[in-house]
Motif scaffolding. Structure first.
Motif, short mmCIF file in Angstrom:
data_model
loop_
_atom_site.label_atom_id
_atom_site.label_comp_id
_atom_site.label_asym_id
_atom_site.label_seq_id
_atom_site.Cartn_x
_atom_site.Cartn_y
_atom_site.Cartn_z
N GLU A 192 28.03 -23.65 -24.09
CA GLU A 192 28.60 -23.90 -25.42
C GLU A 192 27.56 -24.46 -26.39
N LEU A 193 26.42 -24.91 -25.87
CA LEU A 193 25.35 -25.44 -26.71
C LEU A 193 24.54 -24.29 -27.30
N ALA A 194 24.04 -24.48 -28.51
CA ALA A 194 23.27 -23.43 -29.17
C ALA A 194 21.93 -23.19 -28.48
N LEU A 195 21.25 -24.25 -28.11
CA LEU A 195 19.95 -24.18 -27.42
C LEU A 195 18.94 -23.32 -28.19
N THR A 196 18.98 -23.42 -29.50
CA THR A 196 17.99 -22.72 -30.33
C THR A 196 16.73 -23.57 -30.43
N THR A 197 15.71 -23.02 -31.05
CA THR A 197 14.45 -23.76 -31.20
C THR A 197 14.68 -25.08 -31.94
N SER A 198 15.54 -25.04 -32.95
CA SER A 198 15.74 -26.24 -33.78
C SER A 198 16.69 -27.24 -33.14
N THR A 199 17.55 -26.79 -32.21
CA THR A 199 18.55 -27.70 -31.64
C THR A 199 18.28 -28.05 -30.18
N ARG A 200 17.27 -27.41 -29.57
CA ARG A 200 17.14 -27.51 -28.12
C ARG A 200 16.96 -28.93 -27.63
N LEU A 201 16.10 -29.71 -28.28
CA LEU A 201 15.87 -31.07 -27.81
C LEU A 201 17.15 -31.90 -27.84
N ALA A 202 17.87 -31.79 -28.94
CA ALA A 202 19.12 -32.56 -29.04
C ALA A 202 20.15 -32.05 -28.05
N ASP A 203 20.23 -30.71 -27.88
CA ASP A 203 21.19 -30.14 -26.94
C ASP A 203 20.89 -30.56 -25.51
N ILE A 204 19.60 -30.56 -25.15
CA ILE A 204 19.24 -30.96 -23.79
C ILE A 204 19.54 -32.44 -23.58
N GLY A 205 19.34 -33.25 -24.61
CA GLY A 205 19.70 -34.67 -24.51
C GLY A 205 21.18 -34.86 -24.24
N ARG A 206 22.02 -34.08 -24.94
CA ARG A 206 23.47 -34.15 -24.71
C ARG A 206 23.80 -33.71 -23.30
N ALA A 207 23.18 -32.62 -22.84
CA ALA A 207 23.46 -32.12 -21.50
C ALA A 207 22.99 -33.11 -20.44
N ARG A 208 21.86 -33.78 -20.68
CA ARG A 208 21.35 -34.74 -19.70
C ARG A 208 22.30 -35.92 -19.55
N SER A 209 22.92 -36.33 -20.65
CA SER A 209 23.87 -37.45 -20.57
C SER A 209 25.09 -37.09 -19.72
N ARG A 210 25.38 -35.78 -19.61
CA ARG A 210 26.53 -35.34 -18.82
C ARG A 210 26.14 -34.98 -17.39
N PHE A 211 24.95 -34.39 -17.19
CA PHE A 211 24.63 -33.80 -15.88
C PHE A 211 23.37 -34.37 -15.24
N GLY A 212 22.73 -35.35 -15.88
CA GLY A 212 21.61 -36.04 -15.28
C GLY A 212 20.49 -35.12 -14.83
N SER A 213 20.08 -35.26 -13.57
CA SER A 213 18.92 -34.54 -13.06
C SER A 213 19.16 -33.03 -12.92
N ARG A 214 20.40 -32.59 -13.04
CA ARG A 214 20.70 -31.16 -12.91
C ARG A 214 20.54 -30.40 -14.23
N VAL A 215 20.19 -31.10 -15.29
CA VAL A 215 20.15 -30.47 -16.60
C VAL A 215 19.15 -29.32 -16.65
N ALA A 216 17.98 -29.46 -16.00
CA ALA A 216 16.94 -28.43 -16.11
C ALA A 216 17.43 -27.10 -15.53
N MET A 217 18.03 -27.14 -14.35
CA MET A 217 18.48 -25.88 -13.75
C MET A 217 19.66 -25.27 -14.51
N LEU A 218 20.50 -26.12 -15.09
CA LEU A 218 21.63 -25.61 -15.86
C LEU A 218 21.16 -24.94 -17.14
N VAL A 219 20.28 -25.59 -17.88
CA VAL A 219 19.76 -25.02 -19.12
C VAL A 219 18.98 -23.73 -18.82
N GLU A 220 18.15 -23.77 -17.79
CA GLU A 220 17.38 -22.58 -17.43
C GLU A 220 18.30 -21.41 -17.11
N THR A 221 19.34 -21.64 -16.34
CA THR A 221 20.26 -20.56 -15.97
C THR A 221 20.98 -20.00 -17.18
#
Length: 393
Positions: A27-56
């Protein structure tokens, strides 16, 4: 290089909790302009699993055009880069219809997904445990086993292989530098029906290959070559060009066809054959089929008084001996303000040449620069168009 998935990552991504987490990250945009903020939001929810989730999620988005229907697949970055586009894999699968097929380098299952719709039995194997887990998830109907591609583990199957084309992180066109090495692969399955997907720039002359080399393009871009062993080749065919489009149209030309063409002065049109035809060395065969001839025997540009259906044709307005000065003068005389410049057989860089032409007119034209014999020539042409004749390709 992408995220390095582990078997534990794949197990989580296949679980109900993993599917829910992927849906939330998607549901996150994950665009060039929003990616850092989106990953920060995802990390607050999924912790160390954020990298594999975003990559997938990002890999699934990237795969949507190349592999339609893969919305729920699992990928690694390298595997997706090498995966065969669905239209090309489907074309190959038609040649394997009703056979038993073993893909010995199945990776994440892109080829398996295509052949499973046409083959009798489908087996996939790979040495990478992570990719095997992903293949089992992506193509659950196939039998998936772990095995070295150079150690045969099935009998009475057509062997399908796609050696990795990177060496030391860089692309390679050396058959021996592939993984597994192509000469070793051919030796391991000598006497078996074998189809090997390769890069179109591979140096085929360095191979001991007695079957067919098929070069395939999709939507105007050359995508791959496929080596077909003698038992899978067409009668008398050693070279084939297959031209596909995403709408499902396919046409082919082979070296079993006539290649007798006349030597004549340029006709009304210049035709630039599809890249698969050029790479397969079938320019003369294609020309003979359509009543065309070459501008020069060593140059792939064709000419004639008509253009085959679905091919870009350049209608010749003027032919001049090439020099920057003469071309600039003729383009000014034709009121040219913008020019598409095509070059073959001469040392001219269109990007360097264009500003030197000082185009200030109102017309858009095309310029084909090549050589005939020892002389450089320039053809000033009308803008290209797809010529919709009734003649098939």
């Amino acid at each position: 290089m992408g995220y390095a998935f582990t078997p534990e990552d794949v197990e989580f991504l296949q679980s109900a909790a993993g599917a829910a987490a992927l849906a939330e990250v998607d549901e996150l945009a994950l665009t060039t302009s929003t990616r850092l903020a989106d990953i920060g939001r995802a990390r607050s929810r999924f912790g160390s699993r954020v990298a594999m989730l975003v990559e997938t999620v990002l890999l699934r988005r990237k795969a949507s055009v190349k592999l339609p229907g893969s919305e729920h697949w699992l990928f690694t970055d390298d595997a997706l880069q090498q995966a065969t586009p669905r239209a090309v894999a489907a074309h190959r699968a038609t040649r394997l219809a009703e056979r038993n097929v073993h893909d010995v380098t199945c990776s994440i299952g892109a080829e398996l997904a295509a052949v499973i719709g046409t083959a009798n039995t489908v087996v996939g194997s790979d040495i990478d445990p992570v990719r095997l887990l992903m293949a089992r998830h992506n193509v659950p109907a196939a039998a998936i086993v772990r095995a070295d591609a150079l150690v045969p583990c099935t009998r009475d199957t057509v062997v399908l292989a796609d050696p990795a084309r990177r060496s030391g992180g860089r692309r390679t066109h050396d058959p021996a530098a592939l993984e597994p090495p192509l000469p070793d692969l051919i030796d391991a399955y000598r006497g078996r029906d074998l189809a090997v997907k390769c890069a179109p720039g591979l140096d085929f002359d360095r191979l001991d290959w007695e079957g067919e080399v098929e070069v395939v393009s999709l939507d105007g871009g050359v995508r791959e070559a496929c080596l077909w062993s003698a038992g899978l080749s067409g009668a008398g065919v050693t070279r084939r060009a297959s031209v596909l489009d995403s709408g499902g149209a396919v046409w082919t030309v082979t070296d079993a066809e006539d290649d007798d063409i006349p030597e004549r002065a340029p006709g009304e049109w210049i035709v630039d054959p599809d890249g698969a035809v050029v790479r397969a060395g079938l320019v003369r065969h294609y020309a003979a089929r359509h009543g065309l001839w070459q501008l020069d025997p060593r140059i792939a540009y064709l000419t004639g008084d008509s253009v085959p259906a679905g091919v870009r044709g350049f209608r010749i307005l003027e032919q001049v001996k090439y020099s920057e000065k003469s071309l600039r003068q003729e383009l000014a005389r034709h009121d040219c303000g913008a020019a598409e410049i095509l070059v073959r057989g001469v040392d001219v860089d269109p990007a360097v040449l264009r500003p030197k032409l000082k185009l200030r007119g109102s017309r858009s034209l095309s310029v084909v620069i090549t050589r005939i014999g020892r002389s450089g020539v320039a053809f000033i042409c009308a803008p290209p168009r797809e010529y919709l004749s009734t003649t098939g390709c």
